[in-house]
Design a protein around this motif. Structure first.
Motif, PDB file in Angstrom:
ATOM      1  N   GLU A 140      -6.388   2.332  -8.080  1.00 20.67           N
ATOM      2  CA  GLU A 140      -4.925   2.395  -8.177  1.00 20.67           C
ATOM      3  C   GLU A 140      -4.404   3.622  -7.412  1.00 20.67           C
ATOM      4  O   GLU A 140      -3.483   3.520  -6.591  1.00 20.67           O
ATOM      5  CB  GLU A 140      -4.522   2.432  -9.665  1.00 20.67           C
ATOM      6  N   ALA A 141      -5.009   4.779  -7.670  1.00 17.51           N
ATOM      7  CA  ALA A 141      -4.551   6.011  -7.014  1.00 17.51           C
ATOM      8  C   ALA A 141      -4.787   5.948  -5.502  1.00 17.51           C
ATOM      9  O   ALA A 141      -3.950   6.392  -4.708  1.00 17.51           O
ATOM     10  CB  ALA A 141      -5.277   7.213  -7.607  1.00 17.51           C
ATOM     11  N   ALA A 142      -5.907   5.368  -5.100  1.00 16.27           N
ATOM     12  CA  ALA A 142      -6.254   5.371  -3.670  1.00 16.27           C
ATOM     13  C   ALA A 142      -5.398   4.390  -2.871  1.00 16.27           C
ATOM     14  O   ALA A 142      -5.122   4.615  -1.694  1.00 16.27           O
ATOM     15  CB  ALA A 142      -7.731   5.025  -3.499  1.00 16.27           C
ATOM     16  N   THR A 143      -4.991   3.295  -3.513  1.00 14.85           N
ATOM     17  CA  THR A 143      -4.298   2.239  -2.751  1.00 14.85           C
ATOM     18  C   THR A 143      -2.800   2.170  -3.053  1.00 14.85           C
ATOM     19  O   THR A 143      -2.047   1.590  -2.277  1.00 14.85           O
ATOM     20  CB  THR A 143      -4.889   0.844  -3.083  1.00 14.85           C
ATOM     21  N   GLY A 144      -2.397   2.684  -4.222  1.00 15.47           N
ATOM     22  CA  GLY A 144      -1.003   2.525  -4.633  1.00 15.47           C
ATOM     23  C   GLY A 144      -0.721   1.101  -5.102  1.00 15.47           C
ATOM     24  O   GLY A 144       0.428   0.657  -5.107  1.00 15.47           O
ATOM     25  N   SER A 254     -13.869  -3.800  -0.281  1.00 15.45           N
ATOM     26  CA  SER A 254     -12.758  -2.965   0.186  1.00 15.45           C
ATOM     27  C   SER A 254     -11.466  -3.429  -0.476  1.00 15.45           C
ATOM     28  O   SER A 254     -11.247  -4.630  -0.660  1.00 15.45           O
ATOM     29  CB  SER A 254     -12.637  -2.991   1.708  1.00 15.45           C
ATOM     30  N   ALA A 255     -10.649  -2.444  -0.872  1.00 12.50           N
ATOM     31  CA  ALA A 255      -9.362  -2.733  -1.504  1.00 12.50           C
ATOM     32  C   ALA A 255      -8.317  -1.914  -0.772  1.00 12.50           C
ATOM     33  O   ALA A 255      -8.507  -0.712  -0.551  1.00 12.50           O
ATOM     34  CB  ALA A 255      -9.408  -2.341  -2.979  1.00 12.50           C
ATOM     35  N   VAL A 256      -7.224  -2.574  -0.380  1.00 12.90           N
ATOM     36  CA  VAL A 256      -6.210  -1.896   0.427  1.00 12.90           C
ATOM     37  C   VAL A 256      -4.834  -2.120  -0.183  1.00 12.90           C
ATOM     38  O   VAL A 256      -4.522  -3.213  -0.671  1.00 12.90           O
ATOM     39  CB  VAL A 256      -6.213  -2.429   1.887  1.00 12.90           C
ATOM     40  N   GLY A 257      -4.011  -1.070  -0.169  1.00 13.06           N
ATOM     41  CA  GLY A 257      -2.636  -1.153  -0.664  1.00 13.06           C
ATOM     42  C   GLY A 257      -1.742  -0.278   0.180  1.00 13.06           C
ATOM     43  O   GLY A 257      -2.184   0.270   1.214  1.00 13.06           O
ATOM     44  N   PRO A 258      -0.486  -0.072  -0.242  1.00 17.92           N
ATOM     45  CA  PRO A 258       0.467   0.668   0.598  1.00 17.92           C
ATOM     46  C   PRO A 258       0.046   2.107   0.885  1.00 17.92           C
ATOM     47  O   PRO A 258       0.428   2.661   1.917  1.00 17.92           O
ATOM     48  CB  PRO A 258       1.769   0.627  -0.208  1.00 17.92           C
ATOM     49  N   LEU A 259      -0.746   2.720   0.014  1.00 19.85           N
ATOM     50  CA  LEU A 259      -1.117   4.129   0.242  1.00 19.85           C
ATOM     51  C   LEU A 259      -2.425   4.299   1.009  1.00 19.85           C
ATOM     52  O   LEU A 259      -2.661   5.350   1.608  1.00 19.85           O
ATOM     53  CB  LEU A 259      -1.245   4.876  -1.090  1.00 19.85           C
TER      54      LEU A 259
END
Ligand SMILES: NC(=O)c1ccc[n+]([C@@H]2O[C@H](COP(=O)([O-])OP(=O)(O)OC[C@H]3O[C@@H](n4cnc5c(N)ncnc54)[C@H](O)[C@@H]3O)[C@@H](O)[C@H]2O)c1
Length: 370
Positions: A140-144, A254-259
């Protein structure tokens, strides 16, 4: 904490991995084993010499000292053995994945869920691999907020099993159930959402092509792509390749989000890493923010004793520790019958999608029981 005395039902390759890990637990032992194959039975008995060797599930349940159970028999037996246990002596049970193998079996799970008075924990070792647990913790923290999740498994072909049960979809549920239920469970666990739609392409292209058992060609698949849409709007993808044992890492997530992005890289079983290449690779987690840029990698070493006790990066031990607490009433079950249903339902939907070329809407499947 009261001592756990396991009764083990099925003691082949995975049952023996459980024996090695139970031996490392505090306050736990193996009281009885039911294993029909003479060679596997002899090995299991040598590994757990204090265990009573029994001739059936019923006989095993009659051993008074047994106060919890582990089912590690072939896939198609799991549900029927749970039902037999429910009828005779419903103890806390850790049941290997997959929970069931055929769509028509699903309604029986609903009955089991209502009637079973003790914890049933579906074994999903991959949740408890230290690098995977770290990714879940930091995602959560890494990807937002994850928008895209990719799980890639590049590994060795299916191993040989007692009686070759794993060579046929009718025994396993199909590769996307048998093997990949782990990854579908991980998708839900990581995204904290349930899937709504599954699309897949898969087949048998390289392995097992010439394998014939009792006049029947093996029909198991060795590669697939599966795309899953989640209720949260997140998208996930599985890439499975079972002719890629030359890889440095076996699972890569791999997990990717806005951050930004977080990844983990998990090596396969150390026993398959060639000696001439030196020490086997160590698991790692990489966090790659978008701003400021600068990927950070940390190694996640696992206790060598735990690595040596199995093929799953130490996870079998950590899962038993938690099951032990749940069996003693000290925590809740983390992988429930509902989780077990979802993992299989996603696998069955993926098998169906690949076979028909059509997306499968999970709210409309006939085997929906959660
Ligand atoms: N969670 C994981 O990472 C993981 C890894 C490997 C296997 N598994 C699961 O563990 C289970 C066992 O797989 P395996 O690789 O050990 O296969 P295996 O063939 O090595 O072992 C299965 C054992 O069950 C025995 N058996 C057959 N009929 C039985 C019966 N009626 N009652 C009890 N035992 C019976 C067989 O003789 C055999 O020894 C499967 O469901 C498999 O999907 C899970």
């Amino acid at each position: 904490m009261p001592k756990l005395n396991y009764g083990i039902i099925g003691c082949g390759m995975m049952g023996q991995e459980h024996l090695r890990n139970i031996a490392l637990l505090e306050n736990a032992g193996v009281a009885a084993i039911f294993e029909p194959d003479p060679a596997m039975r002899a090995t299991a008995s040598a590994m757990a010499p204090k265990a009573v060797i029994t001739g059936s599930v019923a006989e095993l349940l009659a051993v008074e000292a047994v106060n919890c159970l582990l089912i590690a028999s072939p896939n198609y037996l799991h549900l029927r053995q749970l039902e037999e246990i429910a009828f005779i002596r419903p103890l806390p049970v850790l049941v290997e994945k997959p929970l069931f193998t055929a769509p028509e079996d699903a309604p029986r799970l609903a009955a089991l869920r209502v009637a079973y008075p003790a914890p049933i924990w579906v074994a999903m070792e991959y949740r408890y691999m230290p690098p995977v647990a770290r990714l879940v913790e930091e995602a959560e923290a890494a990807t937002g907020g994850i928008r895209m999740l990719t799980i890639r498994e590049h590994r060795f072909p299916f191993l040989e099993k007692v009686g070759d049960w794993n060579r046929f979809n009718s025994n396993t549920g199909g590769t996307l159930v048998e093997k990949c239920c782990h990854f579908f469970d991980l998708m839900r666990h990581i995204l904290k959402s349930d899937p709504v739609r599954v699309m897949a392409s898969g087949g048998q292209d390289v392995n097992h092509l010439e394998e014939v058992y009792g006049g029947e060609h093996s029909d198991i698949w060795d590669n697939a792509y599966v795309i899953v849409d989640f209720a949260s709007g997140a998208r996930a993808m599985l890439e499975l390749c079972m002719f890629a044992e030359g890889s440095r890492y076996q699972e890569e997530i791999s997990a990717v989000g806005p951050l930004g992005k977080i990844e983990c890289h998990v090596p396969g079983p150390g026993r398959f890493w060639p000696d001439h290449l030196g020490a086997p690779p160590v698991a790692r987690v990489v966090v790659s923010p978008r701003d400021p840029k600068g990927p950070k990698m940390v190694e996640i070493p696992v206790d060598p004793q735990l690595l040596a006790a199995g093929d799953h990066n130490g996870s079998t031990f950590y899962q038993h520790q938690r099951f032990q607490r749940a069996a003693n009433g000290g925590q809740s079950v983390e992988v429930s019958l509902d989780d077990g249903w979802w993992a299989v339902a996603m696998g069955l939907a993926a098998q169906q999608s690949a076979a028909t070329g059509k997306a499968v809407d999970l709210s409309a499947v006939s085997y929906r029981v959660v």
